[in-house]
Scaffold this motif. Structure first.
Motif, PDB file in Angstrom:
ATOM      1  N   PRO A 159      41.427 153.115  73.855  1.00 24.90           N
ATOM      2  CA  PRO A 159      40.189 153.753  73.404  1.00 24.90           C
ATOM      3  C   PRO A 159      40.325 155.265  73.234  1.00 24.90           C
ATOM      4  O   PRO A 159      39.672 155.851  72.383  1.00 24.90           O
ATOM      5  N   SER A 160      41.197 155.889  74.018  1.00 22.48           N
ATOM      6  CA  SER A 160      41.376 157.340  73.916  1.00 22.48           C
ATOM      7  C   SER A 160      42.230 157.725  72.714  1.00 22.48           C
ATOM      8  O   SER A 160      42.379 158.902  72.407  1.00 22.48           O
ATOM      9  N   GLY A 161      42.801 156.734  72.041  1.00 27.46           N
ATOM     10  CA  GLY A 161      43.636 156.985  70.870  1.00 27.46           C
ATOM     11  C   GLY A 161      45.062 156.557  71.096  1.00 27.46           C
ATOM     12  O   GLY A 161      45.592 156.640  72.200  1.00 27.46           O
ATOM     13  N   GLY A 162      45.663 156.075  70.061  1.00 26.82           N
ATOM     14  CA  GLY A 162      47.044 155.643  70.158  1.00 26.82           C
ATOM     15  C   GLY A 162      47.161 154.232  70.689  1.00 26.82           C
ATOM     16  O   GLY A 162      46.191 153.474  70.742  1.00 26.82           O
ATOM     17  N   CYS A 163      48.370 153.902  71.102  1.00 28.08           N
ATOM     18  CA  CYS A 163      48.674 152.527  71.485  1.00 28.08           C
ATOM     19  C   CYS A 163      49.634 152.525  72.672  1.00 28.08           C
ATOM     20  O   CYS A 163      50.453 153.426  72.817  1.00 28.08           O
ATOM     21  N   LEU A 164      49.505 151.509  73.500  1.00 28.05           N
ATOM     22  CA  LEU A 164      50.455 151.254  74.572  1.00 28.05           C
ATOM     23  C   LEU A 164      51.176 149.972  74.224  1.00 28.05           C
ATOM     24  O   LEU A 164      50.541 148.956  73.934  1.00 28.05           O
ATOM     25  N   LYS A 165      52.497 150.018  74.218  1.00 25.58           N
ATOM     26  CA  LYS A 165      53.312 148.830  73.969  1.00 25.58           C
ATOM     27  C   LYS A 165      53.995 148.476  75.280  1.00 25.58           C
ATOM     28  O   LYS A 165      54.691 149.301  75.861  1.00 25.58           O
ATOM     29  N   ILE A 166      53.766 147.225  75.724  1.00 22.90           N
ATOM     30  CA  ILE A 166      54.296 146.780  77.009  1.00 22.90           C
ATOM     31  C   ILE A 166      55.155 145.545  76.800  1.00 22.90           C
ATOM     32  O   ILE A 166      54.693 144.560  76.221  1.00 22.90           O
ATOM     33  N   ASN A 167      56.383 145.579  77.305  1.00 28.44           N
ATOM     34  CA  ASN A 167      57.197 144.379  77.333  1.00 28.44           C
ATOM     35  C   ASN A 167      56.553 143.437  78.345  1.00 28.44           C
ATOM     36  O   ASN A 167      56.141 143.871  79.426  1.00 28.44           O
ATOM     37  N   ILE A 168      56.455 142.150  78.000  1.00 25.85           N
ATOM     38  CA  ILE A 168      55.755 141.206  78.868  1.00 25.85           C
ATOM     39  C   ILE A 168      56.399 141.097  80.258  1.00 25.85           C
ATOM     40  O   ILE A 168      55.747 140.699  81.213  1.00 25.85           O
ATOM     41  N   ASN A 169      57.660 141.475  80.370  1.00 27.03           N
ATOM     42  CA  ASN A 169      58.342 141.460  81.667  1.00 27.03           C
ATOM     43  C   ASN A 169      58.000 142.674  82.516  1.00 27.03           C
ATOM     44  O   ASN A 169      58.439 142.763  83.657  1.00 27.03           O
ATOM     45  N   ASN A 170      57.243 143.612  81.968  1.00 26.05           N
ATOM     46  CA  ASN A 170      56.905 144.839  82.680  1.00 26.05           C
ATOM     47  C   ASN A 170      55.421 144.940  83.038  1.00 26.05           C
ATOM     48  O   ASN A 170      54.941 146.020  83.368  1.00 26.05           O
ATOM     49  N   PHE A 171      54.687 143.837  82.967  1.00 27.76           N
ATOM     50  CA  PHE A 171      53.262 143.880  83.299  1.00 27.76           C
ATOM     51  C   PHE A 171      53.023 144.419  84.713  1.00 27.76           C
ATOM     52  O   PHE A 171      52.071 145.146  84.957  1.00 27.76           O
ATOM     53  N   GLY A 172      53.879 144.059  85.646  1.00 26.81           N
ATOM     54  CA  GLY A 172      53.719 144.497  87.041  1.00 26.81           C
ATOM     55  C   GLY A 172      53.816 146.004  87.216  1.00 26.81           C
ATOM     56  O   GLY A 172      53.233 146.569  88.152  1.00 26.81           O
ATOM     57  N   ASP A 173      54.542 146.664  86.323  1.00 21.29           N
ATOM     58  CA  ASP A 173      54.701 148.122  86.427  1.00 21.29           C
ATOM     59  C   ASP A 173      53.397 148.866  86.149  1.00 21.29           C
ATOM     60  O   ASP A 173      53.210 149.989  86.603  1.00 21.29           O
ATOM     61  N   ILE A 174      52.503 148.236  85.398  1.00 22.46           N
ATOM     62  CA  ILE A 174      51.243 148.903  85.050  1.00 22.46           C
ATOM     63  C   ILE A 174      50.439 149.233  86.306  1.00 22.46           C
ATOM     64  O   ILE A 174      49.795 150.273  86.371  1.00 22.46           O
ATOM     65  N   SER A 175      50.482 148.375  87.310  1.00 22.00           N
ATOM     66  CA  SER A 175      49.699 148.634  88.528  1.00 22.00           C
ATOM     67  C   SER A 175      50.161 149.917  89.218  1.00 22.00           C
ATOM     68  O   SER A 175      49.338 150.646  89.768  1.00 22.00           O
ATOM     69  N   ARG A 176      51.459 150.218  89.164  1.00 16.88           N
ATOM     70  CA  ARG A 176      51.961 151.460  89.772  1.00 16.88           C
ATOM     71  C   ARG A 176      51.572 152.681  88.963  1.00 16.88           C
ATOM     72  O   ARG A 176      51.452 153.773  89.496  1.00 16.88           O
ATOM     73  N   ALA A 177      51.376 152.498  87.655  1.00  9.44           N
ATOM     74  CA  ALA A 177      51.050 153.624  86.775  1.00  9.44           C
ATOM     75  C   ALA A 177      49.563 153.681  86.435  1.00  9.44           C
ATOM     76  O   ALA A 177      49.157 154.465  85.582  1.00  9.44           O
ATOM     77  N   ALA A 178      48.753 152.872  87.098  1.00  5.59           N
ATOM     78  CA  ALA A 178      47.316 152.793  86.766  1.00  5.59           C
ATOM     79  C   ALA A 178      46.629 154.143  86.845  1.00  5.59           C
ATOM     80  O   ALA A 178      45.741 154.446  86.040  1.00  5.59           O
ATOM     81  N   GLY A 179      47.008 154.975  87.784  1.00  3.15           N
ATOM     82  CA  GLY A 179      46.370 156.282  87.962  1.00  3.15           C
ATOM     83  C   GLY A 179      46.595 157.233  86.798  1.00  3.15           C
ATOM     84  O   GLY A 179      45.888 158.234  86.662  1.00  3.15           O
ATOM     85  N   MET A 180      47.552 156.951  85.963  1.00  3.37           N
ATOM     86  CA  MET A 180      47.846 157.811  84.815  1.00  3.37           C
ATOM     87  C   MET A 180      46.808 157.648  83.710  1.00  3.37           C
ATOM     88  O   MET A 180      46.546 158.574  82.951  1.00  3.37           O
ATOM     89  N   PHE A 181      46.207 156.475  83.616  1.00  2.00           N
ATOM     90  CA  PHE A 181      45.333 156.150  82.496  1.00  2.00           C
ATOM     91  C   PHE A 181      43.869 156.467  82.801  1.00  2.00           C
ATOM     92  O   PHE A 181      43.440 156.417  83.953  1.00  2.00           O
TER      93      PHE A 181
END
Length: 145
Positions: free
Chosen positions: A83-105
């Motif tokens: 929603p803030s603009g642009g796109c996030l592309k995530i490899n399906i094997n890296n879904f778990g990493d998003i929880s560690r980086a949640a504070g960035m978004f």
């Protein structure tokens, strides 16, 4: 008349000073824009890489996106419009990493990411159910013959 000329000179000096300041500001803005990576959360990037809580994102200014994981197989990449603009592309094997980086978004971006992952997992689960049902049907048919 001398007072009027002094006021005009003072006004002219003010205008010229403001013009020089704007030139400096424009140069400074240009320097910042040249150094800023043009991708979502690009202000966090150093040399096109964002490191956040041990998670590494690669900036892709051509597609205005940040990438998490291997992007070589497009079938294994989930694209999330932020929603803030642009796109996030995530490899399906890296879904778990998003929880560690949640504070960035931002909250809105994180909600969009979580919604996209949920939808992906839901659809994948449904596809697996269909495949299991088809396998059962084939096995039952072969037992009947």
């Amino acid at each position: 008349m001398l007072v009027h000329n002094l006021k005009s000179a003072s006004a002219m000096e003010t205008i010229m000073t403001a013009g020089r300041e704007n030139d400096v500001g424009s140069s400074f803005a240009q320097i910042l824009s040249d150094k800023q990576v043009k991708c979502p959360y690009g202000y966090l990037a150093k040399d096109g890489i964002i490191q956040y809580n041990g998670v590494t994102f690669r900036c892709d200014p051509d597609t205005n996106s940040i990438c998490l994981g291997d992007m070589s197989d497009p079938k294994k990449v989930l694209n999330v419009n932020l929603p803030s603009g642009g796109c996030l592309k995530i490899n399906i094997n890296n879904f778990g990493d998003i929880s560690r980086a949640a504070g960035m978004f931002s909250h809105q971006d994180l909600a969009a990411i979580m919604r996209a992952i949920y939808q992906y997992n839901h659809c994948t689960g449904k596809l697996e159910e269909i495949e299991q049902e088809e396998s059962k049907a084939v096995m039952n048919e072969s037992k009947a013959n």
